[in-house]
Design a protein around this motif. Structure first.
Motif, PDB file in Angstrom:
ATOM      1  N   ALA A   1       0.837  -1.194   0.000  1.00 50.49           N
ATOM      2  CA  ALA A   1       0.000   0.000   0.000  1.00 50.49           C
ATOM      3  C   ALA A   1       0.872   1.243   0.000  1.00 50.49           C
ATOM      4  O   ALA A   1       2.016   1.223   0.463  1.00 50.49           O
ATOM      5  CB  ALA A   1      -0.921   0.007   1.215  1.00 50.49           C
ATOM      6  N   TRP A   2       0.328   2.331  -0.519  1.00 47.98           N
ATOM      7  CA  TRP A   2       0.998   3.627  -0.456  1.00 47.98           C
ATOM      8  C   TRP A   2       0.068   4.611   0.230  1.00 47.98           C
ATOM      9  O   TRP A   2      -1.154   4.471   0.219  1.00 47.98           O
ATOM     10  CB  TRP A   2       1.405   4.119  -1.844  1.00 47.98           C
ATOM     11  N   LEU A   3       0.670   5.634   0.841  1.00 46.92           N
ATOM     12  CA  LEU A   3      -0.097   6.620   1.582  1.00 46.92           C
ATOM     13  C   LEU A   3      -0.228   7.908   0.783  1.00 46.92           C
ATOM     14  O   LEU A   3       0.770   8.487   0.371  1.00 46.92           O
ATOM     15  CB  LEU A   3       0.579   6.921   2.917  1.00 46.92           C
ATOM     16  N   ASP A   4      -1.455   8.323   0.596  1.00 44.75           N
ATOM     17  CA  ASP A   4      -1.709   9.643   0.032  1.00 44.75           C
ATOM     18  C   ASP A   4      -1.650  10.626   1.196  1.00 44.75           C
ATOM     19  O   ASP A   4      -2.569  10.679   2.019  1.00 44.75           O
ATOM     20  CB  ASP A   4      -3.084   9.656  -0.641  1.00 44.75           C
ATOM     21  N   ARG A   5      -0.594  11.406   1.270  1.00 38.62           N
ATOM     22  CA  ARG A   5      -0.408  12.275   2.444  1.00 38.62           C
ATOM     23  C   ARG A   5      -1.445  13.403   2.478  1.00 38.62           C
ATOM     24  O   ARG A   5      -1.776  13.914   3.536  1.00 38.62           O
ATOM     25  CB  ARG A   5       0.998  12.860   2.430  1.00 38.62           C
ATOM     26  N   ASP A   6      -1.966  13.760   1.327  1.00 44.48           N
ATOM     27  CA  ASP A   6      -2.971  14.827   1.308  1.00 44.48           C
ATOM     28  C   ASP A   6      -4.244  14.403   2.025  1.00 44.48           C
ATOM     29  O   ASP A   6      -4.934  15.227   2.634  1.00 44.48           O
ATOM     30  CB  ASP A   6      -3.296  15.232  -0.133  1.00 44.48           C
ATOM     31  N   THR A   7      -4.581  13.128   1.930  1.00 39.38           N
ATOM     32  CA  THR A   7      -5.816  12.630   2.538  1.00 39.38           C
ATOM     33  C   THR A   7      -5.552  11.667   3.699  1.00 39.38           C
ATOM     34  O   THR A   7      -6.495  11.190   4.317  1.00 39.38           O
ATOM     35  CB  THR A   7      -6.682  11.892   1.494  1.00 39.38           C
ATOM     36  N   ASP A   8      -4.272  11.394   3.955  1.00 39.25           N
ATOM     37  CA  ASP A   8      -3.883  10.468   5.038  1.00 39.25           C
ATOM     38  C   ASP A   8      -4.599   9.126   4.883  1.00 39.25           C
ATOM     39  O   ASP A   8      -5.060   8.518   5.859  1.00 39.25           O
ATOM     40  CB  ASP A   8      -4.179  11.075   6.413  1.00 39.25           C
ATOM     41  N   THR A   9      -4.676   8.667   3.650  1.00 38.80           N
ATOM     42  CA  THR A   9      -5.398   7.430   3.338  1.00 38.80           C
ATOM     43  C   THR A   9      -4.481   6.496   2.557  1.00 38.80           C
ATOM     44  O   THR A   9      -3.767   6.938   1.658  1.00 38.80           O
ATOM     45  CB  THR A   9      -6.646   7.742   2.511  1.00 38.80           C
ATOM     46  N   GLN A  10      -4.512   5.213   2.905  1.00 34.70           N
ATOM     47  CA  GLN A  10      -3.713   4.228   2.194  1.00 34.70           C
ATOM     48  C   GLN A  10      -4.518   3.595   1.060  1.00 34.70           C
ATOM     49  O   GLN A  10      -5.700   3.317   1.208  1.00 34.70           O
ATOM     50  CB  GLN A  10      -3.241   3.126   3.150  1.00 34.70           C
ATOM     51  N   TYR A  11      -3.796   3.343  -0.033  1.00 36.60           N
ATOM     52  CA  TYR A  11      -4.382   2.688  -1.192  1.00 36.60           C
ATOM     53  C   TYR A  11      -3.567   1.446  -1.496  1.00 36.60           C
ATOM     54  O   TYR A  11      -2.339   1.470  -1.445  1.00 36.60           O
ATOM     55  CB  TYR A  11      -4.425   3.636  -2.392  1.00 36.60           C
ATOM     56  N   PHE A  12      -4.279   0.369  -1.832  1.00 40.52           N
ATOM     57  CA  PHE A  12      -3.669  -0.944  -1.898  1.00 40.52           C
ATOM     58  C   PHE A  12      -3.475  -1.452  -3.320  1.00 40.52           C
ATOM     59  O   PHE A  12      -4.249  -1.137  -4.225  1.00 40.52           O
ATOM     60  CB  PHE A  12      -4.525  -1.948  -1.115  1.00 40.52           C
ATOM     61  N   GLY A  13      -2.423  -2.283  -3.464  1.00 43.99           N
ATOM     62  CA  GLY A  13      -2.190  -2.965  -4.720  1.00 43.99           C
ATOM     63  C   GLY A  13      -3.029  -4.226  -4.816  1.00 43.99           C
ATOM     64  O   GLY A  13      -3.807  -4.541  -3.912  1.00 43.99           O
ATOM     65  N   PRO A  14      -2.865  -4.959  -5.925  1.00 44.30           N
ATOM     66  CA  PRO A  14      -3.691  -6.145  -6.168  1.00 44.30           C
ATOM     67  C   PRO A  14      -3.305  -7.349  -5.318  1.00 44.30           C
ATOM     68  O   PRO A  14      -4.078  -8.289  -5.197  1.00 44.30           O
ATOM     69  CB  PRO A  14      -3.462  -6.432  -7.650  1.00 44.30           C
ATOM     70  N   GLY A  15      -2.110  -7.328  -4.739  1.00 45.77           N
ATOM     71  CA  GLY A  15      -1.717  -8.419  -3.859  1.00 45.77           C
ATOM     72  C   GLY A  15      -0.995  -9.555  -4.559  1.00 45.77           C
ATOM     73  O   GLY A  15      -1.089  -9.725  -5.786  1.00 45.77           O
ATOM     74  N   THR A  16      -0.251 -10.318  -3.766  1.00 45.23           N
ATOM     75  CA  THR A  16       0.421 -11.542  -4.221  1.00 45.23           C
ATOM     76  C   THR A  16      -0.014 -12.672  -3.309  1.00 45.23           C
ATOM     77  O   THR A  16       0.124 -12.574  -2.089  1.00 45.23           O
ATOM     78  CB  THR A  16       1.953 -11.409  -4.164  1.00 45.23           C
ATOM     79  N   ARG A  17      -0.519 -13.734  -3.922  1.00 43.95           N
ATOM     80  CA  ARG A  17      -0.899 -14.898  -3.113  1.00 43.95           C
ATOM     81  C   ARG A  17       0.268 -15.869  -3.120  1.00 43.95           C
ATOM     82  O   ARG A  17       0.632 -16.402  -4.168  1.00 43.95           O
ATOM     83  CB  ARG A  17      -2.145 -15.576  -3.650  1.00 43.95           C
TER      84      ARG A  17
END
Lengths: 114, 112
Positions: free
Chosen positions: B92-108
């Motif tokens: 995940a990466w953090l959008d500092r403007d909104t203090d919200t994390q956004y996630f990638g599709p993942g690895t199983r």
């Protein structure tokens, strides 16, 4: 350290039923609160969040959540669910200061039958 | 707009083999980056986070390590996998403007 408890691991509803998923957290300071959703085969995505202000927040797809500070709760609601709401729902908290690390609950799998 | 990539999408590895999972972010600079793991029957657990190149913080002592060789690249590694390393790994990466994390599709990852 903070912790998050989600009350139900599995919920089964019929379409048009109302939904409420419980979330309680434990933390000694101010937190930011989130609900994330993972639809089958899709990324984990943000449903809604609460940082401050009006404790009733609205998110995407008709979802809302209410922050009750005295109960350390952030329950997710939807008046009428649809089959497309079938997904796993995660409640998460992060401290209001620091590096914005998230602590998640174990998730609730919602199955909506048509 | 920002995009986060993870690869591989799925991986089956034998016990004792090495591991390298990669995460890259586009459309932002100097993001906070995070690795989480979801094991069967458990919620997402924070493993590592990074606030900049070469800066790694570990949340849970374990068989894994992380590195950030470039601003928008975050790598999760292991020298010898254990059965208990099986799970779904999310970056995940953090959008500092909104203090919200956004996630990638993942690895199983399945360790056999």
């Amino acid at each position: 350290a903070q912790s998050v408890s989600q009350h139900n691991h599995h919920v089964i509803l019929s379409e048009a039923a109302s939904l409420e998923l419980g979330c309680n957290y434990s933390y000694g300071g101010t937190v930011n609160l989130f609900w994330y959703v993972q639809y089958p085969g899709q990324h984990l995505q943000l449903l809604l969040k609460y940082f401050s202000g009006d404790p009733l927040v609205k998110g995407i797809k008709g979802f809302e959540a209410e922050f009750i500070k005295s109960k350390f709760s952030f329950n997710l609601r939807k008046p009428s669910v649809q089959w497309s709401d079938t997904a796993e729902y995660f409640c998460a908290v992060s401290p209001n200061s620091g590096y914005s690390t998230l602590t998640f609950g174990k998730g609730t799998m919602l199955l909506v039958s048509p | 707009s920002q995009t986060i990539h993870q690869w591989p999408a799925t991986l089956v590895q034998p016990v004792g083999s090495p591991l390298s999972l990669e995460c890259t972010v586009e459309g932002t600079s100097n993001p906070n980056l995070y690795w989480y793991r979801q094991a069967a029957g458990r919620g997402l657990q924070l493993l590592f986070y990074s606030v900049g190149i070469g800066q790694i913080s570990s949340e849970v002592p374990q068989n894994l390590s992380a590195s950030r060789p470039q601003d928008r690249q975050f790598i999760l590694s292991s020298k010898k996998l254990l059965l208990s390393d099986s799970g779904f790994y999310l970056c995940a990466w953090l959008d500092r403007d909104t203090d919200t994390q956004y996630f990638g599709p993942g690895t199983r990852l399945t360790v056999l």
